[in-house]
Write a protein that holds these residues in place. Structure first.
Motif, PDB file in Angstrom:
ATOM      1  N   ASP A  59     -23.563  -8.596  23.041  1.00 34.19           N
ATOM      2  CA  ASP A  59     -22.812  -7.383  23.375  1.00 34.19           C
ATOM      3  C   ASP A  59     -23.604  -6.177  22.876  1.00 34.19           C
ATOM      4  O   ASP A  59     -23.646  -5.898  21.673  1.00 34.19           O
ATOM      5  CB  ASP A  59     -21.431  -7.431  22.717  1.00 34.19           C
ATOM      6  CG  ASP A  59     -20.545  -6.258  23.072  1.00 34.19           C
ATOM      7  OD1 ASP A  59     -21.056  -5.144  23.314  1.00 34.19           O
ATOM      8  OD2 ASP A  59     -19.317  -6.456  23.104  1.00 34.19           O
ATOM      9  N   GLU A  61     -23.178  -2.946  23.234  1.00 32.37           N
ATOM     10  CA  GLU A  61     -22.414  -1.822  22.689  1.00 32.37           C
ATOM     11  C   GLU A  61     -22.002  -2.047  21.246  1.00 32.37           C
ATOM     12  O   GLU A  61     -22.131  -1.168  20.406  1.00 32.37           O
ATOM     13  CB  GLU A  61     -21.169  -1.595  23.559  1.00 32.37           C
ATOM     14  CG  GLU A  61     -20.386  -0.353  23.174  1.00 32.37           C
ATOM     15  CD  GLU A  61     -19.227  -0.116  24.119  1.00 32.37           C
ATOM     16  OE1 GLU A  61     -18.125   0.176  23.608  1.00 32.37           O
ATOM     17  OE2 GLU A  61     -19.416  -0.229  25.348  1.00 32.37           O
ATOM     18  N   LYS A  62     -21.531  -3.239  20.942  1.00 32.69           N
ATOM     19  CA  LYS A  62     -21.059  -3.551  19.583  1.00 32.69           C
ATOM     20  C   LYS A  62     -22.132  -4.182  18.706  1.00 32.69           C
ATOM     21  O   LYS A  62     -21.914  -4.404  17.522  1.00 32.69           O
ATOM     22  CB  LYS A  62     -19.857  -4.487  19.661  1.00 32.69           C
ATOM     23  CG  LYS A  62     -18.661  -3.848  20.321  1.00 32.69           C
ATOM     24  CD  LYS A  62     -17.503  -4.802  20.386  1.00 32.69           C
ATOM     25  CE  LYS A  62     -16.337  -4.137  21.105  1.00 32.69           C
ATOM     26  NZ  LYS A  62     -15.232  -5.058  21.322  1.00 32.69           N
TER      27      LYS A  62
END
Length: 147
Positions: A59, A61-62
């Motif tokens: 992921d 973004e995270k």
């Protein structure tokens, strides 16, 4: 005046050199790393049976890795680096702890995640290597489905 100019020039040079240092944390383009899901096909030189499939997703973004195994789910944080020999740092790996028989592959894989120091992509294969350059895990790309 000359001395002040020289100090300013050295300071500017230091800033420029440190801003493009290859060892700083960055976001290198590792083709499709975060665009695809990945399925473990080999772990420590042994083929992974399809009924023991372990999958993982990066992921972007995270900056988290999420994974699923036949019994448990796992997760870890990650940072990418611009260094060809050490381009990933995986930290804070954890997993659920459901009781299931025969979890040797998934337990071993999640235990060794934090030892991965280099990722290499060859076509649709993701190679996960340790600090010495040994192949720990081989994964194949599984394109994410449209949601």
């Amino acid at each position: 005046m000359k001395r002040m100019f020289a100090v300013a020039a050295v300071a500017l040079a230091a800033v420029l050199v440190s801003s493009c240092c290859s060892c700083r944390k960055g976001s290198p383009k590792i083709a499709n790393l975060e665009a695809d899901n990945w399925r473990l096909v080999e772990f420590r030189g042994e083929a992974v049976p399809t009924d023991k499939a372990v999958t993982l997703t990066f992921d972007a973004e995270k900056k988290m890795i999420y994974g699923q195994a036949p019994c448990n789910n796992f997760f870890a944080g990650y940072s990418l680096f611009e260094d060809a020999e050490h381009n990933i740092e995986i930290s804070n790996a954890g997993a659920t702890r459901k009781y299931c028989p025969d979890t040797e592959i998934e337990d071993g894989f999640t235990r060794e995640l934090t030892g991965i120091k280099r990722l290499k992509i060859e076509g649709d294969r993701l190679l996960m290597l340790d600090a010495e350059g040994n192949l720990v895990a081989l994964l194949t790309a599984v394109p994410k489905t449209a949601e």
